[in-house]
Design a protein around this motif. Structure first.
Motif, PDB file in Angstrom:
ATOM      1  N   ASP A  18     -65.286  27.660  -5.159  1.00  0.00           N
ATOM      2  CA  ASP A  18     -65.696  27.297  -6.513  1.00  0.00           C
ATOM      3  C   ASP A  18     -64.547  27.525  -7.493  1.00  0.00           C
ATOM      4  OD1 ASP A  18     -67.755  26.680  -8.592  1.00  0.00           O
ATOM      5  OD2 ASP A  18     -67.273  28.734  -9.199  1.00  0.00           O
ATOM      6  N   ALA A  19     -63.893  28.686  -7.361  1.00  0.00           N
ATOM      7  CA  ALA A  19     -62.763  29.008  -8.230  1.00  0.00           C
ATOM      8  C   ALA A  19     -61.758  29.820  -7.420  1.00  0.00           C
ATOM      9  CB  ALA A  19     -63.220  29.802  -9.450  1.00  0.00           C
ATOM     10  N   LEU A  20     -60.476  29.495  -7.602  1.00  0.00           N
ATOM     11  CA  LEU A  20     -59.407  30.175  -6.883  1.00  0.00           C
ATOM     12  C   LEU A  20     -58.422  30.765  -7.883  1.00  0.00           C
ATOM     13  CD1 LEU A  20     -57.917  30.882  -4.244  1.00  0.00           C
ATOM     14  CD2 LEU A  20     -56.816  28.638  -4.372  1.00  0.00           C
ATOM     15  N   THR A  21     -58.238  32.080  -7.806  1.00  0.00           N
ATOM     16  CA  THR A  21     -57.273  32.763  -8.656  1.00  0.00           C
ATOM     17  C   THR A  21     -56.165  33.311  -7.765  1.00  0.00           C
ATOM     18  OG1 THR A  21     -59.057  33.418 -10.171  1.00  0.00           O
ATOM     19  CG2 THR A  21     -56.947  34.556 -10.390  1.00  0.00           C
ATOM     20  N   VAL A  22     -54.925  32.907  -8.054  1.00  0.00           N
ATOM     21  CA  VAL A  22     -53.781  33.330  -7.249  1.00  0.00           C
ATOM     22  C   VAL A  22     -52.946  34.308  -8.065  1.00  0.00           C
ATOM     23  CG1 VAL A  22     -51.766  32.590  -5.949  1.00  0.00           C
ATOM     24  CG2 VAL A  22     -53.769  31.089  -6.094  1.00  0.00           C
ATOM     25  N   GLY A  49     -68.170  27.753  -2.318  1.00  0.00           N
ATOM     26  CA  GLY A  49     -68.817  28.062  -3.586  1.00  0.00           C
ATOM     27  C   GLY A  49     -68.501  29.438  -4.135  1.00  0.00           C
ATOM     28  N   LYS A  50     -67.512  30.121  -3.570  1.00  0.00           N
ATOM     29  CA  LYS A  50     -67.199  31.493  -3.989  1.00  0.00           C
ATOM     30  C   LYS A  50     -66.038  31.523  -4.994  1.00  0.00           C
ATOM     31  CE  LYS A  50     -70.069  33.441  -1.001  1.00  0.00           C
ATOM     32  NZ  LYS A  50     -69.564  34.143   0.189  1.00  0.00           N
ATOM     33  N   ARG A  51     -66.001  32.620  -5.748  1.00  0.00           N
ATOM     34  CA  ARG A  51     -64.845  32.926  -6.596  1.00  0.00           C
ATOM     35  C   ARG A  51     -63.887  33.756  -5.742  1.00  0.00           C
ATOM     36  NH1 ARG A  51     -67.894  36.226 -11.070  1.00  0.00           N
ATOM     37  NH2 ARG A  51     -68.712  37.041  -9.086  1.00  0.00           N
ATOM     38  N   VAL A  52     -62.749  33.165  -5.427  1.00  0.00           N
ATOM     39  CA  VAL A  52     -61.831  33.775  -4.463  1.00  0.00           C
ATOM     40  C   VAL A  52     -60.510  34.115  -5.139  1.00  0.00           C
ATOM     41  CG1 VAL A  52     -60.592  33.447  -2.288  1.00  0.00           C
ATOM     42  CG2 VAL A  52     -62.899  32.497  -2.565  1.00  0.00           C
ATOM     43  N   GLY A  53     -60.019  35.309  -4.860  1.00  0.00           N
ATOM     44  CA  GLY A  53     -58.696  35.710  -5.322  1.00  0.00           C
ATOM     45  C   GLY A  53     -57.762  35.860  -4.143  1.00  0.00           C
ATOM     46  N   VAL A  54     -56.545  35.364  -4.275  1.00  0.00           N
ATOM     47  CA  VAL A  54     -55.522  35.534  -3.249  1.00  0.00           C
ATOM     48  C   VAL A  54     -54.381  36.353  -3.838  1.00  0.00           C
ATOM     49  CG1 VAL A  54     -53.855  34.409  -1.728  1.00  0.00           C
ATOM     50  CG2 VAL A  54     -56.103  33.361  -2.098  1.00  0.00           C
ATOM     51  N   ILE A  55     -54.079  37.488  -3.200  1.00  0.00           N
ATOM     52  CA  ILE A  55     -52.963  38.326  -3.626  1.00  0.00           C
ATOM     53  C   ILE A  55     -51.795  38.033  -2.689  1.00  0.00           C
ATOM     54  CG2 ILE A  55     -52.149  40.655  -4.060  1.00  0.00           C
ATOM     55  CD1 ILE A  55     -55.077  41.542  -4.272  1.00  0.00           C
ATOM     56  N   GLY A  56     -50.745  37.427  -3.237  1.00  0.00           N
ATOM     57  CA  GLY A  56     -49.579  37.116  -2.426  1.00  0.00           C
ATOM     58  C   GLY A  56     -49.373  35.622  -2.251  1.00  0.00           C
ATOM     59  N   ASP A  60     -63.102  38.596 -12.248  1.00  0.00           N
ATOM     60  CA  ASP A  60     -64.290  38.774 -11.419  1.00  0.00           C
ATOM     61  C   ASP A  60     -64.228  37.851 -10.202  1.00  0.00           C
ATOM     62  OD1 ASP A  60     -65.120  40.602 -13.252  1.00  0.00           O
ATOM     63  OD2 ASP A  60     -66.652  39.315 -14.178  1.00  0.00           O
ATOM     64  N   LEU A  61     -64.510  38.429  -9.020  1.00  0.00           N
ATOM     65  CA  LEU A  61     -64.322  37.706  -7.761  1.00  0.00           C
ATOM     66  C   LEU A  61     -65.438  38.051  -6.769  1.00  0.00           C
ATOM     67  CD1 LEU A  61     -60.522  38.523  -7.429  1.00  0.00           C
ATOM     68  CD2 LEU A  61     -61.460  36.276  -8.051  1.00  0.00           C
ATOM     69  N   ASP A  62     -65.659  37.123  -5.830  1.00  0.00           N
ATOM     70  CA  ASP A  62     -66.587  37.373  -4.722  1.00  0.00           C
ATOM     71  C   ASP A  62     -65.844  37.737  -3.434  1.00  0.00           C
ATOM     72  OD1 ASP A  62     -68.918  36.519  -6.267  1.00  0.00           O
ATOM     73  OD2 ASP A  62     -68.106  34.488  -6.057  1.00  0.00           O
ATOM     74  N   VAL A  63     -64.648  37.190  -3.278  1.00  0.00           N
ATOM     75  CA  VAL A  63     -63.828  37.434  -2.086  1.00  0.00           C
ATOM     76  C   VAL A  63     -62.391  37.684  -2.526  1.00  0.00           C
ATOM     77  CG1 VAL A  63     -62.979  36.516   0.106  1.00  0.00           C
ATOM     78  CG2 VAL A  63     -65.285  35.917  -0.673  1.00  0.00           C
ATOM     79  N   ILE A  64     -61.770  38.693  -1.948  1.00  0.00           N
ATOM     80  CA  ILE A  64     -60.344  38.960  -2.186  1.00  0.00           C
ATOM     81  C   ILE A  64     -59.602  38.792  -0.855  1.00  0.00           C
ATOM     82  CG2 ILE A  64     -58.601  40.663  -2.844  1.00  0.00           C
ATOM     83  CD1 ILE A  64     -60.715  41.947  -4.669  1.00  0.00           C
ATOM     84  N   ILE A  65     -58.620  37.903  -0.851  1.00  0.00           N
ATOM     85  CA  ILE A  65     -57.785  37.677   0.330  1.00  0.00           C
ATOM     86  C   ILE A  65     -56.429  38.308   0.076  1.00  0.00           C
ATOM     87  CG2 ILE A  65     -56.674  35.945   1.786  1.00  0.00           C
ATOM     88  CD1 ILE A  65     -58.968  34.039   1.035  1.00  0.00           C
TER      89      ILE A  65
END
Length: 533
Positions: free
Chosen positions: A199-203, A175-182, A369-374
């Motif tokens: 919930d949402a994935l931004t790459v 359920g988190k807004r997650v960003g992946v860098i790479g 806007d994000l909850d977790v950054i990977i």
């Protein structure tokens, strides 16, 4: 604080370190391995991120020095995941009774060569010192994460985690807004695994990748028996192929008709492995026309799956050739971008400028806007594991400073000016990048053990590359690298991902078999290119 005296100290308890420890102990030396981790495994201890798995076939990513050790372990699939790989390395450590000679939760921070005693004084993060004759580094070629990259990381209100330091307890992504860098090999594994959990994935994509589909069948008893029956074949074959895999380049491009070439490409693609990269046509590394034809073959495969022209522009490479960057395997990765909860953001021309409490800010001011950054942002490959230790050789010379000016080694096994410092996974050897790692690491640790055994048998105590020997190897390495299209690209293969890192192709490009022959010939010639005293 305590003081310890050893014949040999091994840094690392991963694939190389475990075998190195076993070999030196079998020679009767007093030897101990040290590892920052709390358990064995090296890469496979640290990389616990979602989706982490082999992309070398499991049955070749094994030690081949002991048939019983090989056959005593059974894999569940062709490309198993991290948990199973870590279990296998624990099986190795237990079977060989290695734990009694490993110090876990211990980081080596400094090593100084004493020119009077011809020994190394090694210091740990707790202040303990070890006096050792030989210092053997098995710290890994991809073990120094690029993690502190953006201003404001410490201000992020959510959770930020690097894939190579994934918490053992996991990360709650539901359920988190997650960003992946790479979006290299690691990023792809993460993205395709978590897309349906968040919930949402931004790459955030800087460099698109030529990704090949993985075929990963489960193994039943018959499959396991079949690969175990090939032990002798694999032991004989793997060390002599170009990349240490079971397959190799066999046909020259010009010897086949266009129809035959196409059939070969299709067959290798359908294999569902790295075979298209590592065993189709060697000319993809040297001939720009062949490189373009094979690259377009892969692009067409990707376009057929992506369908959306905008996604094709963003996710399919156009400015470098197939195979000149690390080629990832994937399982439904491209289709992930068709999901409503997944968004791809190009950051090559609009880079990330900072991380703020709410999320990631790009150069044009856009905030995500994000909850977790990977952070799947890679490593200081080849050099980082050693330059992050304060290693001092003759005349107090600093390895970090020297490699900061120019990355030079002797066969990736030693460095001039640093006697009795023996290295695995270091630059200018295939193990720096272009190899099935167990194939190359086994060969390097065996060479190191033989060299130490040679010194012991001949009443000698010091081995060091000569300046002339090292210069000759660097020139040979560079001649091959300069003829390879890898040298013309921008990637971690040439250190481009690390600010101010000297540019040099990190991996020996002459082939695993050729490298093996070169190192053995040097040893058989009385360690030609090395000074022994």
């Amino acid at each position: 604080m305590s003081d310890t005296t050893l014949d040999a100290l091994v840094i690392g308890a991963g694939v190389a370190g475990l075998y190195q420890l076993d070999q030196l102990r079998e020679q009767g030396l007093t030897v101990r391995a040290y590892d920052t981790a709390s358990g064995v495994g090296g890469t496979w201890y640290w990389n616990r991120y979602p989706g982490a798995k082999f992309d070398s076939e499991a049955y070749i990513y094994q030690y081949l020095f002991d048939e019983d050790l090989y056959k005593g372990w059974s894999w569940s699939s062709r490309f198993p995941g991290q948990a199973e790989i870590e279990q296998w390395l624990n099986y190795v450590a237990d079977t060989l009774d290695l734990r009694r000679d490993i110090s876990f939760d211990t980081t080596i921070v400094r090593a100084v060569f004493d020119e009077d005693t011809h020994r190394w004084t090694v210091t740990t993060d707790s202040g303990d010192t070890i006096d050792t004759q030989y210092l053997v580094t098995c710290a890994g070629m991809l073990s120094a994460p690029m993690s502190d990259l953006f201003p404001g990381q410490q201000d992020f209100a959510g959770q930020i985690v690097h894939t190579a330091r994934w918490p053992s307890e996991g990360v709650d992504l539901a359920g988190k807004r997650v960003g992946v860098i790479g979006n290299g090999a690691t990023g792809i594994q993460v993205i395709q695994t978590i897309a349906d959990q968040v919930d949402a994935l931004t790459v955030f994509i800087r460099t698109p990748q030529y990704a090949l589909p993985m075929k990963n069948p489960s193994y039943g008893p018959d499959d396991v028996a079949a690969y175990k029956a090939r032990f002798d074949e694999l032991r004989e074959n793997l060390p002599h192929t170009f990349t240490g895999f079971e397959y190799d380049f066999t046909d020259a491009w010009d010897d086949l008709t266009p129809e035959q070439r196409r059939a070969r490409l299709e067959a290798d693609y359908e294999n569902g492995s790295l075979k298209l990269w590592l065993a189709s046509f060697a000319e993809i590394f040297s001939d720009e026309q062949v490189s373009e034809e094979v690259s377009e073959f892969v692009r067409a495969k990707m376009r057929a799956r992506l369908r959306d022209p905008e996604l094709c522009d963003l996710l399919i490479p156009s400015d470098y050739g197939f195979g000149t960057h690390r080629v990832p395997l994937e399982s439904g990765y491209l289709e992930i971008y068709h999901r409503d909860n997944v968004k791809a953001v190009a950051v090559k021309d609009n880079p990330i400028t900072e991380i703020v409490p709410e999320g990631i800010v790009l150069a044009d001011g856009t905030r995500h806007d994000l909850d977790v950054i990977i952070m799947a942002t890679g490593f200081d490959a080849g050099t980082g594991a050693l330059t992050r230790i304060d290693i001092r050789g003759r005349d107090d010379r600093s390895l970090a400073e020297e490699w900061g000016r120019d990355i030079r080694t002797m066969m990736g096994l030693m460095v001039h000016g640093y006697p009795n410092l023996l290295t695995t996974g270091a630059p200018l050897a295939p193990s720096a990048a272009l190899c099935n790692m167990t194939t190359c690491l086994q060969q390097q640790t065996e060479w190191i053990s033989d060299a130490i055994g040679y010194l012991q048998a001949h009443g000698k105590s010091v081995i060091e590359p000569t300046q002339e020997g090292q210069d000759a190897w660097v020139a040979h390495h560079d001649e091959l690298a300069d003829a390879n299209l890898i040298s013309k690209t921008t990637s971690w293969y040439v250190g481009s991902n690390v600010p101010d890192k000297p540019r040099r192709v990190l991996s020996y490009t002459g082939g695993v078999g050729t490298y093996r022959d070169e190192t053995i010939e040097a040893a058989e010639a009385g360690y030609k290119g090395f000074a022994i005293s």
